[in-house]
Each structure stands twice: as C-alpha cells, then as structure tokens.
Design a protein around this motif. Structure first.
Motif, PDB file in Angstrom:
ATOM      1  N   VAL A 257       0.843  -1.202   0.000  1.00  0.00           N
ATOM      2  CA  VAL A 257       0.000   0.000   0.000  1.00  0.00           C
ATOM      3  C   VAL A 257       0.879   1.253   0.000  1.00  0.00           C
ATOM      4  O   VAL A 257       0.612   2.217  -0.724  1.00  0.00           O
ATOM      5  CB  VAL A 257      -0.937   0.012   1.234  1.00  0.00           C
ATOM      6  N   MET A 258       1.949   1.231   0.803  1.00  0.00           N
ATOM      7  CA  MET A 258       2.855   2.380   0.875  1.00  0.00           C
ATOM      8  C   MET A 258       3.486   2.668  -0.487  1.00  0.00           C
ATOM      9  O   MET A 258       3.469   3.826  -0.960  1.00  0.00           O
ATOM     10  CB  MET A 258       3.959   2.113   1.901  1.00  0.00           C
ATOM     11  N   ILE A 259       4.007   1.642  -1.131  1.00  0.00           N
ATOM     12  CA  ILE A 259       4.673   1.835  -2.426  1.00  0.00           C
ATOM     13  C   ILE A 259       3.684   2.306  -3.487  1.00  0.00           C
ATOM     14  O   ILE A 259       3.980   3.218  -4.284  1.00  0.00           O
ATOM     15  CB  ILE A 259       5.350   0.522  -2.880  1.00  0.00           C
ATOM     16  N   GLU A 260       2.492   1.712  -3.498  1.00  0.00           N
ATOM     17  CA  GLU A 260       1.477   2.113  -4.495  1.00  0.00           C
ATOM     18  C   GLU A 260       1.020   3.562  -4.272  1.00  0.00           C
ATOM     19  O   GLU A 260       0.789   4.298  -5.241  1.00  0.00           O
ATOM     20  CB  GLU A 260       0.270   1.185  -4.410  1.00  0.00           C
ATOM     21  N   THR A 261       0.910   3.941  -3.022  1.00  0.00           N
ATOM     22  CA  THR A 261       0.475   5.310  -2.714  1.00  0.00           C
ATOM     23  C   THR A 261       1.533   6.327  -3.147  1.00  0.00           C
ATOM     24  O   THR A 261       1.199   7.402  -3.673  1.00  0.00           O
ATOM     25  CB  THR A 261       0.195   5.456  -1.202  1.00  0.00           C
ATOM     26  N   ILE A 262       2.788   5.992  -2.929  1.00  0.00           N
ATOM     27  CA  ILE A 262       3.873   6.883  -3.380  1.00  0.00           C
ATOM     28  C   ILE A 262       3.834   7.011  -4.901  1.00  0.00           C
ATOM     29  O   ILE A 262       3.953   8.110  -5.458  1.00  0.00           O
ATOM     30  CB  ILE A 262       5.247   6.345  -2.923  1.00  0.00           C
ATOM     31  N   ARG A 263       3.645   5.879  -5.576  1.00  0.00           N
ATOM     32  CA  ARG A 263       3.559   5.897  -7.048  1.00  0.00           C
ATOM     33  C   ARG A 263       2.408   6.781  -7.522  1.00  0.00           C
ATOM     34  O   ARG A 263       2.570   7.610  -8.434  1.00  0.00           O
ATOM     35  CB  ARG A 263       3.349   4.477  -7.556  1.00  0.00           C
ATOM     36  N   ASP A 264       1.245   6.613  -6.907  1.00  0.00           N
ATOM     37  CA  ASP A 264       0.052   7.344  -7.347  1.00  0.00           C
ATOM     38  C   ASP A 264       0.156   8.848  -7.094  1.00  0.00           C
ATOM     39  O   ASP A 264      -0.467   9.650  -7.798  1.00  0.00           O
ATOM     40  CB  ASP A 264      -1.194   6.797  -6.637  1.00  0.00           C
ATOM     41  N   ASN A 265       0.923   9.238  -6.066  1.00  0.00           N
ATOM     42  CA  ASN A 265       1.040  10.653  -5.723  1.00  0.00           C
ATOM     43  C   ASN A 265       2.323  11.302  -6.246  1.00  0.00           C
ATOM     44  O   ASN A 265       2.538  12.491  -6.048  1.00  0.00           O
ATOM     45  CB  ASN A 265       0.970  10.826  -4.206  1.00  0.00           C
ATOM     46  N   ALA A 266       3.153  10.503  -6.909  1.00  0.00           N
ATOM     47  CA  ALA A 266       4.434  11.007  -7.429  1.00  0.00           C
ATOM     48  C   ALA A 266       4.288  12.173  -8.414  1.00  0.00           C
ATOM     49  O   ALA A 266       5.058  13.146  -8.335  1.00  0.00           O
ATOM     50  CB  ALA A 266       5.210   9.865  -8.066  1.00  0.00           C
ATOM     51  N   PRO A 267       3.321  12.123  -9.347  1.00  0.00           N
ATOM     52  CA  PRO A 267       3.219  13.213 -10.333  1.00  0.00           C
ATOM     53  C   PRO A 267       3.009  14.595  -9.718  1.00  0.00           C
ATOM     54  O   PRO A 267       3.478  15.610 -10.264  1.00  0.00           O
ATOM     55  CB  PRO A 267       1.997  12.804 -11.176  1.00  0.00           C
ATOM     56  N   ALA A 268       2.326  14.643  -8.581  1.00  0.00           N
ATOM     57  CA  ALA A 268       2.024  15.938  -7.968  1.00  0.00           C
ATOM     58  C   ALA A 268       3.067  16.363  -6.934  1.00  0.00           C
ATOM     59  O   ALA A 268       3.000  17.476  -6.402  1.00  0.00           O
ATOM     60  CB  ALA A 268       0.652  15.875  -7.302  1.00  0.00           C
ATOM     61  N   ALA A 269       4.028  15.506  -6.662  1.00  0.00           N
ATOM     62  CA  ALA A 269       5.021  15.806  -5.618  1.00  0.00           C
ATOM     63  C   ALA A 269       6.224  16.551  -6.181  1.00  0.00           C
ATOM     64  O   ALA A 269       6.607  16.367  -7.347  1.00  0.00           O
ATOM     65  CB  ALA A 269       5.489  14.506  -4.968  1.00  0.00           C
ATOM     66  N   GLU A 270       6.825  17.400  -5.351  1.00  0.00           N
ATOM     67  CA  GLU A 270       8.061  18.068  -5.751  1.00  0.00           C
ATOM     68  C   GLU A 270       9.173  17.026  -5.808  1.00  0.00           C
ATOM     69  O   GLU A 270       9.167  16.045  -5.053  1.00  0.00           O
ATOM     70  CB  GLU A 270       8.425  19.156  -4.740  1.00  0.00           C
ATOM     71  N   ALA A 271      10.121  17.246  -6.696  1.00  0.00           N
ATOM     72  CA  ALA A 271      11.190  16.268  -6.908  1.00  0.00           C
ATOM     73  C   ALA A 271      11.950  15.951  -5.623  1.00  0.00           C
ATOM     74  O   ALA A 271      12.215  14.777  -5.319  1.00  0.00           O
ATOM     75  CB  ALA A 271      12.164  16.781  -7.969  1.00  0.00           C
ATOM     76  N   SER A 272      12.291  16.974  -4.859  1.00  0.00           N
ATOM     77  CA  SER A 272      13.057  16.757  -3.630  1.00  0.00           C
ATOM     78  C   SER A 272      12.247  15.977  -2.585  1.00  0.00           C
ATOM     79  O   SER A 272      12.764  15.103  -1.888  1.00  0.00           O
ATOM     80  CB  SER A 272      13.510  18.092  -3.038  1.00  0.00           C
ATOM     81  N   THR A 273      10.950  16.297  -2.494  1.00  0.00           N
ATOM     82  CA  THR A 273      10.070  15.609  -1.540  1.00  0.00           C
ATOM     83  C   THR A 273       9.884  14.155  -1.942  1.00  0.00           C
ATOM     84  O   THR A 273       9.917  13.253  -1.096  1.00  0.00           O
ATOM     85  CB  THR A 273       8.695  16.293  -1.483  1.00  0.00           C
ATOM     86  N   LEU A 274       9.698  13.932  -3.245  1.00  0.00           N
ATOM     87  CA  LEU A 274       9.516  12.571  -3.740  1.00  0.00           C
ATOM     88  C   LEU A 274      10.762  11.729  -3.484  1.00  0.00           C
ATOM     89  O   LEU A 274      10.665  10.573  -3.036  1.00  0.00           O
ATOM     90  CB  LEU A 274       9.205  12.600  -5.241  1.00  0.00           C
ATOM     91  N   ASP A 275      11.915  12.321  -3.748  1.00  0.00           N
ATOM     92  CA  ASP A 275      13.171  11.585  -3.530  1.00  0.00           C
ATOM     93  C   ASP A 275      13.348  11.227  -2.052  1.00  0.00           C
ATOM     94  O   ASP A 275      13.727  10.098  -1.722  1.00  0.00           O
ATOM     95  CB  ASP A 275      14.353  12.437  -4.000  1.00  0.00           C
ATOM     96  N   LYS A 276      13.043  12.173  -1.184  1.00  0.00           N
ATOM     97  CA  LYS A 276      13.161  11.939   0.259  1.00  0.00           C
ATOM     98  C   LYS A 276      12.201  10.831   0.699  1.00  0.00           C
ATOM     99  O   LYS A 276      12.556   9.963   1.507  1.00  0.00           O
ATOM    100  CB  LYS A 276      12.859  13.232   1.014  1.00  0.00           C
ATOM    101  N   THR A 277      10.996  10.862   0.157  1.00  0.00           N
ATOM    102  CA  THR A 277       9.977   9.867   0.505  1.00  0.00           C
ATOM    103  C   THR A 277      10.389   8.474   0.052  1.00  0.00           C
ATOM    104  O   THR A 277      10.263   7.492   0.794  1.00  0.00           O
ATOM    105  CB  THR A 277       8.624  10.229  -0.142  1.00  0.00           C
ATOM    106  N   ILE A 278      10.903   8.397  -1.182  1.00  0.00           N
ATOM    107  CA  ILE A 278      11.311   7.097  -1.727  1.00  0.00           C
ATOM    108  C   ILE A 278      12.468   6.512  -0.929  1.00  0.00           C
ATOM    109  O   ILE A 278      12.471   5.310  -0.599  1.00  0.00           O
ATOM    110  CB  ILE A 278      11.698   7.231  -3.213  1.00  0.00           C
ATOM    111  N   GLN A 279      13.437   7.340  -0.589  1.00  0.00           N
ATOM    112  CA  GLN A 279      14.587   6.851   0.185  1.00  0.00           C
ATOM    113  C   GLN A 279      14.151   6.356   1.560  1.00  0.00           C
ATOM    114  O   GLN A 279      14.630   5.318   2.034  1.00  0.00           O
ATOM    115  CB  GLN A 279      15.632   7.969   0.330  1.00  0.00           C
TER     116      GLN A 279
END
Length: 216
Positions: free
Chosen positions: A60-82
């Motif tokens: 669920v966590m990975i799918e949610t990150i994927r689904d919200n990735a387009p609207a996220a700032e690059a730095s925030t997305l990178d921090k979240t993925i790490q």
C-alpha cells in the motif's frame, strides 16, 4: 493492485507489481525486498499474520507513493522514496530474524515483535505524510491492515497460552503427587499404609491418597 489471495495465503506477483511502477523507476528497488518479506513471513511461528500484513501495508505504501508522485516536488519525492526503501530493508531484517525463532521463542518475544511491527507501521505512515494530504489519507488503511494481522495472531497465541496453562497445572499436580508418594514410601517402609504396602504404592494409588488428603 493489491496482493492476490489464494487459499488464504498471500501470493505476491513480482512481475505485475514491478510493471505497475514503471512511471517511478526508483521504487522498483523495493519490489524484491517486499517479496522477501512475504517469503520470510510464512516461516514466522505464531506471528505470521502480523508479518504478512506488514508486507501488505508495504505494498500500500509503495502504491500510494507511485500514485502521488506526479504531484510531488522532486526533492520531496526523492526523500519519501529513500525513506520508504530504508523502511522496507528494516522490515526485512526483522522478519528474517523472527523467522529463525523457535516455537517457544516466538511466543516469549511476542510483545517485542508486536512493538517492532507497530514501529515499522509508523515509519510507513511517516513516508505517506511526507507527500501531503492525498497520500496521508492512506495512513488509516495501513493501520487497518496491521490491526487485522494482530487480530489473526492474537487468537492463535491466546490458545497456545491457555493450553500451556492447562499443561502447567497438570504438571504441578503430578509433582505434588510424586512428592507425596516419596514421603509415604520413605516414612512407612514395609508397613501397610492406606491399605497398601509401600511396595504396592504406585502413582495412581498415591493420587487417591493425595485426593483424600486434600479433602481433609
């Protein structure tokens, strides 16, 4: 895409899950880690439900990150993925360790396991909160998944503890009877007691003597 359930066991389709992450390639590193968590969870004695649901929550966590990735700032997305990938590695390390526990160890350390699983669940929730309100709405889903795992294992462990109590009580009474038998034999010698000679006094007869003694 959630894990498919077949005969009450979670079947994780690695290829299908990885294909669904094509738009966020950085998340693909977590796919094999989740698969390993599922595999190890099956080997965990008495706490497999919690561990399997922890893997479900990871999906669920990975799918949610994927689904919200387009609207996220690059730095925030990178921090979240790490943070998400780090969380998955921590989960894998713990579940691998728990899978090596013996039957009794898994019962003895059940509260420690419960605490660690809650900590991992909190870490997953923190990852989703980083992405904002839309992703944070999935935090409750993670909590519900982990709650289901706790309920599955709690019933099983309660049965084990109840059976252990019955066995312990039976052994305690058996020890009491054995001690009484030894006292009778050591004190009476060749003389007759309770209608029996010491040579005829066995555990069953001692049990009857013990029962009589308890009622007096």
């Amino acid at each position: 895409m959630a894990p498919k359930l077949v005969s009450s066991e979670t079947v994780f389709d690695v290829a299908e899950f990885a294909a669904g992450l094509a738009d966020v390639p950085a998340l693909e590193a977590g796919v094999l880690t989740i698969q390993k968590i599922y595999n190890s969870a099956k080997k965990v004695e008495n706490n497999s439900g919690k561990c399997t649901r922890l893997a479900d929550a990871a999906v669920v966590m990975i799918e949610t990150i994927r689904d919200n990735a387009p609207a996220a700032e690059a730095s925030t997305l990178d921090k979240t993925i790490q943070k998400a990938l780090s969380t998955l590695e921590n989960v894998k390390t713990d579940v691998d360790s728990w899978s090596s526990y013996t039957y009794l160890q898994s019962v003895y350390y059940r509260h420690e396991i419960e605490g660690a699983i809650q900590k991992h669940g909190d870490s997953m929730s923190e990852c989703l909160n980083l992405l904002g309100i839309a992703a944070a709405l999935q935090v409750n889903n993670v909590a519900l998944i982990l709650k289901k795992g706790r309920e599955e294992d709690t019933h099983k462990i309660n049965e084990i503890l109840e059976n252990s109590k019955v066995m312990r009580d039976s052994l305690t009474e058996l020890v009491d009877v054995s001690l009484l038998w030894l006292r009778i034999v050591s004190r009476v010698g060749p003389r007759s007691t309770f209608g029996y000679r010491s040579s005829e006094m066995g555990p069953e007869r001692a049990m009857r003597c013990f029962s009589c003694a308890k009622t007096k």
